[in-house]
Motif scaffolding. Structure first.
Motif, PDB file in Angstrom:
ATOM      1  N   GLU A   2      -5.873  -0.431   6.445  1.00 35.56           N
ATOM      2  CA  GLU A   2      -6.300  -1.634   7.147  1.00 35.56           C
ATOM      3  C   GLU A   2      -6.613  -2.736   6.146  1.00 35.56           C
ATOM      4  O   GLU A   2      -6.803  -2.484   4.952  1.00 35.56           O
ATOM      5  CB  GLU A   2      -7.528  -1.357   8.015  1.00 35.56           C
ATOM      6  CG  GLU A   2      -8.739  -0.901   7.225  1.00 35.56           C
ATOM      7  CD  GLU A   2      -9.945  -0.645   8.107  1.00 35.56           C
ATOM      8  OE1 GLU A   2     -10.070  -1.314   9.159  1.00 35.56           O
ATOM      9  OE2 GLU A   2     -10.776   0.209   7.740  1.00 35.56           O
ATOM     10  N   GLY A   3      -6.659  -3.952   6.674  1.00 34.25           N
ATOM     11  CA  GLY A   3      -6.987  -5.101   5.855  1.00 34.25           C
ATOM     12  C   GLY A   3      -7.167  -6.319   6.744  1.00 34.25           C
ATOM     13  O   GLY A   3      -7.290  -6.195   7.980  1.00 34.25           O
TER      14      GLY A   3
ATOM     15  N   ARG B   5      -7.909  -8.472  11.734  1.00 36.87           N
ATOM     16  CA  ARG B   5      -7.860  -7.168  11.063  1.00 36.87           C
ATOM     17  C   ARG B   5      -6.551  -6.504  11.457  1.00 36.87           C
ATOM     18  O   ARG B   5      -6.223  -6.400  12.640  1.00 36.87           O
ATOM     19  CB  ARG B   5      -9.038  -6.309  11.512  1.00 36.87           C
ATOM     20  CG  ARG B   5      -8.942  -4.843  11.089  1.00 36.87           C
ATOM     21  CD  ARG B   5     -10.091  -4.027  11.676  1.00 36.87           C
ATOM     22  NE  ARG B   5      -9.900  -2.603  11.488  1.00 36.87           N
ATOM     23  CZ  ARG B   5      -9.413  -1.763  12.399  1.00 36.87           C
ATOM     24  NH1 ARG B   5      -9.057  -2.223  13.607  1.00 36.87           N
ATOM     25  NH2 ARG B   5      -9.280  -0.481  12.132  1.00 36.87           N
TER      26      ARG B   5
ATOM     27  N   ASP C 229     -15.075  -3.367  -1.380  1.00 40.65           N
ATOM     28  CA  ASP C 229     -14.666  -3.435   0.039  1.00 40.65           C
ATOM     29  C   ASP C 229     -15.847  -3.669   0.982  1.00 40.65           C
ATOM     30  O   ASP C 229     -15.771  -3.353   2.166  1.00 40.65           O
ATOM     31  CB  ASP C 229     -13.901  -2.166   0.474  1.00 40.65           C
ATOM     32  CG  ASP C 229     -12.515  -2.084  -0.142  1.00 40.65           C
ATOM     33  OD1 ASP C 229     -11.990  -3.129  -0.554  1.00 40.65           O
ATOM     34  OD2 ASP C 229     -11.962  -0.973  -0.213  1.00 40.65           O
TER      35      ASP C 229
ATOM     36  N   ASP D   3      -6.446   4.469  -0.104  1.00 40.50           N
ATOM     37  CA  ASP D   3      -6.268   5.303   1.086  1.00 40.50           C
ATOM     38  C   ASP D   3      -6.397   4.497   2.382  1.00 40.50           C
ATOM     39  O   ASP D   3      -6.033   4.982   3.454  1.00 40.50           O
ATOM     40  CB  ASP D   3      -7.302   6.432   1.116  1.00 40.50           C
ATOM     41  CG  ASP D   3      -6.929   7.564   0.181  1.00 40.50           C
ATOM     42  OD1 ASP D   3      -5.715   7.784  -0.032  1.00 40.50           O
ATOM     43  OD2 ASP D   3      -7.843   8.206  -0.368  1.00 40.50           O
ATOM     44  N   ALA D   4      -6.954   3.294   2.283  1.00 41.46           N
ATOM     45  CA  ALA D   4      -7.244   2.517   3.488  1.00 41.46           C
ATOM     46  C   ALA D   4      -5.966   2.054   4.171  1.00 41.46           C
ATOM     47  O   ALA D   4      -5.035   1.578   3.518  1.00 41.46           O
ATOM     48  CB  ALA D   4      -8.112   1.309   3.138  1.00 41.46           C
TER      49      ALA D   4
ATOM     50  N   HIS E 197       0.618   4.425   2.215  1.00 43.18           N
ATOM     51  CA  HIS E 197       1.000   4.317   3.626  1.00 43.18           C
ATOM     52  C   HIS E 197       2.435   3.799   3.777  1.00 43.18           C
ATOM     53  O   HIS E 197       2.840   3.412   4.866  1.00 43.18           O
ATOM     54  CB  HIS E 197       0.005   3.441   4.376  1.00 43.18           C
ATOM     55  CG  HIS E 197      -1.369   4.033   4.408  1.00 43.18           C
ATOM     56  ND1 HIS E 197      -1.708   5.068   5.254  1.00 43.18           N
ATOM     57  CD2 HIS E 197      -2.475   3.777   3.669  1.00 43.18           C
ATOM     58  CE1 HIS E 197      -2.962   5.405   5.040  1.00 43.18           C
ATOM     59  NE2 HIS E 197      -3.452   4.645   4.088  1.00 43.18           N
TER      60      HIS E 197
ATOM     61  N   GLN F 145       0.861  -1.188   0.000  1.00 40.98           N
ATOM     62  CA  GLN F 145       0.000   0.000   0.000  1.00 40.98           C
ATOM     63  C   GLN F 145       0.901   1.243   0.000  1.00 40.98           C
ATOM     64  O   GLN F 145       1.287   1.769   1.053  1.00 40.98           O
ATOM     65  CB  GLN F 145      -0.901  -0.018   1.242  1.00 40.98           C
ATOM     66  CG  GLN F 145      -2.112   0.891   1.219  1.00 40.98           C
ATOM     67  CD  GLN F 145      -3.165   0.471   0.201  1.00 40.98           C
ATOM     68  OE1 GLN F 145      -2.891   0.470  -0.988  1.00 40.98           O
ATOM     69  NE2 GLN F 145      -4.359   0.144   0.659  1.00 40.98           N
TER      70      GLN F 145
ATOM     71  N   ASN G 195      -9.456   0.150  -1.482  1.00 39.38           N
ATOM     72  CA  ASN G 195      -9.318   1.597  -1.436  1.00 39.38           C
ATOM     73  C   ASN G 195      -7.862   1.942  -1.109  1.00 39.38           C
ATOM     74  O   ASN G 195      -7.368   1.618  -0.019  1.00 39.38           O
ATOM     75  CB  ASN G 195     -10.249   2.160  -0.357  1.00 39.38           C
ATOM     76  CG  ASN G 195     -10.109   3.660  -0.185  1.00 39.38           C
ATOM     77  OD1 ASN G 195      -9.294   4.308  -0.836  1.00 39.38           O
ATOM     78  ND2 ASN G 195     -10.914   4.221   0.707  1.00 39.38           N
TER      79      ASN G 195
ATOM     80  N   LEU H  32      -7.729  -3.594   2.161  1.00 40.73           N
ATOM     81  CA  LEU H  32      -8.892  -3.091   1.452  1.00 40.73           C
ATOM     82  C   LEU H  32      -8.427  -2.529   0.107  1.00 40.73           C
ATOM     83  O   LEU H  32      -7.284  -2.069  -0.027  1.00 40.73           O
ATOM     84  CB  LEU H  32      -9.591  -1.998   2.264  1.00 40.73           C
ATOM     85  CG  LEU H  32     -10.205  -2.421   3.610  1.00 40.73           C
ATOM     86  CD1 LEU H  32     -10.895  -1.224   4.258  1.00 40.73           C
ATOM     87  CD2 LEU H  32     -11.171  -3.586   3.469  1.00 40.73           C
TER      88      LEU H  32
ATOM     89  N   TYR I 214      -4.141  -2.964  11.095  1.00 40.95           N
ATOM     90  CA  TYR I 214      -4.447  -1.540  10.907  1.00 40.95           C
ATOM     91  C   TYR I 214      -3.260  -0.698  11.371  1.00 40.95           C
ATOM     92  O   TYR I 214      -2.433  -1.127  12.170  1.00 40.95           O
ATOM     93  CB  TYR I 214      -5.702  -1.151  11.694  1.00 40.95           C
ATOM     94  CG  TYR I 214      -5.602  -1.407  13.185  1.00 40.95           C
ATOM     95  CD1 TYR I 214      -5.221  -0.391  14.075  1.00 40.95           C
ATOM     96  CD2 TYR I 214      -5.841  -2.680  13.718  1.00 40.95           C
ATOM     97  CE1 TYR I 214      -5.103  -0.631  15.433  1.00 40.95           C
ATOM     98  CE2 TYR I 214      -5.729  -2.935  15.075  1.00 40.95           C
ATOM     99  CZ  TYR I 214      -5.365  -1.901  15.930  1.00 40.95           C
ATOM    100  OH  TYR I 214      -5.233  -2.147  17.278  1.00 40.95           O
TER     101      TYR I 214
ATOM    102  N   THR J  41     -15.430  -2.731   9.724  1.00 40.88           N
ATOM    103  CA  THR J  41     -14.299  -3.666   9.616  1.00 40.88           C
ATOM    104  C   THR J  41     -13.913  -4.284  10.957  1.00 40.88           C
ATOM    105  O   THR J  41     -13.295  -5.344  10.996  1.00 40.88           O
ATOM    106  CB  THR J  41     -13.066  -2.959   9.008  1.00 40.88           C
ATOM    107  OG1 THR J  41     -12.770  -1.782   9.774  1.00 40.88           O
ATOM    108  CG2 THR J  41     -13.322  -2.575   7.554  1.00 40.88           C
TER     109      THR J  41
END
Length: 455
Positions: free
Chosen positions: A246-247, A259, A302, A243-244, A179, A176, A241, A239, A261, A323
């Motif tokens: 998290e996953g 999860r 998502d 910009d997310a 980030h 990602q 997106n 995710l 984050y 989430t």
């Protein structure tokens, strides 16, 4: 991507290693267009030139991270071999329905240029290069390193990672860039898992338990997030997106989904959000049978998370609008180890009142359990194959190795949630010309929810 064309063909690697059939693995092209006269048929087979490769997962030379670069097209499928450590580059651009081999990267290239082996997941990068995660070193020990392939010549450029620090195990990964992070997971030491699963090896520390956090720009290993000693985290998905922060990651042995984050401090953490209880059984390897979560995916919007319990035999659909609190909205059983009338008796079950019935589709009783999954771009069709890895198939589902795997299709309710087996869809790899084959990961020519990373 959500409004992309409906899938008409899919590619699956088909494996003969551990089946007793001395034939090379091959890439199958399957027609999944309901309007086609060849619907649910293998329309092309591309055999590899070597025996016992163990084709496994595949990736692309270009994907959404190259969007807008007119010099890039998704015309090469990258096929790493889990056991032989070869990497096949397959031309799917000249004739999408009849792929051909473009180049072979021999194992010695990985050994000498990267001191890695057992390549697993490949993702294209925005730079045009291809990044491949590896499970081990050339001696079969665990090592969570990576190799870079040149996106034009497919030469091995060397390792992606820098700084000398490397996790003890490797498996899957996702990145990602917004980030500045890459996350990787851990299966186990190749020499330990190659021929089957021994629970003692978990106690001995030969299997993984961490999400590993990497700095995307400096390629350095930053942090290990411990998910527990019996976890074995496999597939990891951010995710979609970009910009997310998290996953989710599915943990095979613990039957949990965590999860992960980004925290307010800027590092990363994980929390358990789903747990599949083990079932107390008789007539099996252990007195407690885990679900064995082997594959997970997130719909392109998502909204939904899906995963397969290879041993229990079910596919689950969760609404992940929140989430932190996924909500189970769909579940369907597709075989598995606990079906009624099989060798295993369930003596205590926290979820089910009765053992599920065997699944029969078009007159065929489905052997094995649901494993690799792939979702249509519009989210309405979930494709499922039943082979995990030939060495473990042979141990846990001997009938699967004798009869060959299948591909099934699940109809998805994208409004309220819900799963239903399509009774008219069956691809039976037990009827292949050279004998029953073990078909694994499902890939669309135009990209899908597990290959595309947006930046």
């Amino acid at each position: 991507a959500l409004e992309g064309p409906r899938e008409e063909i899919v590619y699956l690697p088909c494996i003969y290693r551990n089946t007793g059939i001395e034939k090379p693995d091959y890439l199958a092209t399957v027609d999944v267009d309901p309007k086609s006269p060849h619907y649910c048929q293998v329309i092309h087979r591309l055999p590899m030139p070597n025996l016992k490769d163990e084709l496994h997962h595949s990736g692309w030379n270009a994907c959404s991270s190259c969007f807008g670069d007119t010099t890039k097209s998704r015309n090469r499928l990258i096929l790493p071999c889990l056991i032989s450590s070869r990497i096949y580059v397959v031309d799917v651009g000249t004739d999408q329905r009849a792929p051909r081999i473009h180049k072979i990267v021999e194992p010695v290239e990985l050994f000498w240029k990267g001191n890695v082996a057992n390549p697993h997941t490949s993702h294209c990068l925005g730079s045009g290069d291809i990044l491949i995660s590896c499970l081990g070193d050339p001696s079969g020990n665990g090592k969570g390193g990576f190799v870079l392939l040149d996106g034009e010549t497919f030469e091995v450029k060397g390792n992606w990672e820098r700084g000398g620090k490397c996790p003890p195990f490797g498996y899957d990964f996702w990145y990602q860039p917004r980030h500045n992070v890459l996350m990787s997971t851990e299966w186990g030491a190749p020499k330990v898992l190659a021929y089957g699963f021994n629970p003692v090896d978990v106690e001995k520390g030969h299997y993984g338990r961490h999400i590993n956090v990497w700095d995307w720009s400096s390629h350095t290993f930053l942090q290990a997030i411990d998910l527990g000693k019996d976890s074995i985290p496999l597939e990891i998905r951010f995710l979609h997106n970009p910009d997310a922060a998290e996953g989710f990651v599915g943990c095979a042995l613990s039957g949990t989904v965590h999860r992960f984050y980004k925290t307010e401090k800027g590092d990363w953490a994980a929390e358990k959000v789903i747990e599949v209880p083990s079932k107390k059984v008789q007539g099996w390897l252990l007195p407690d049978m885990p679900g064995l979560i082997t594959d997970i995916l997130i719909s392109l919007d998502d909204r939904f998370l899906y995963f397969s319990n290879w041993l229990h035999g079910d596919i689950r659909q969760y609404d992940i609008s929140n989430t932190r609190q996924p909500k189970l909205v769909g579940q369907v059983f597709l075989g598995g180890s606990i079906v009624r009338g099989g060798p295993v008796t369930v003596v205590e079950d926290k979820e089910l009142q009765h053992q599920p019935e065997p699944l029969v589709i078009k007159g065929k009783r489905v052997p094995g359990g649901p494993q690799m999954i792939q979702l249509s771009l519009d989210g309405k069709r979930l494709y499922v194959s039943t082979s995990l890895y030939s060495g473990w198939d042979k141990q846990f589902y001997p009938d699967l190795v004798k009869e060959g795997s299948v591909m099934l299709q699940i109809d998805v309710d994208t409004e309220r949630g819900g799963l239903k087996v399509n009774p008219n869809f069956l691809v039976d790899f037990g009827k292949e010309p050279d004998g029953p084959a073990l078909a694994h990961e499902i890939r669309y020519p135009g990209g899908d929810s597990t290959s595309d990373i947006w930046i």
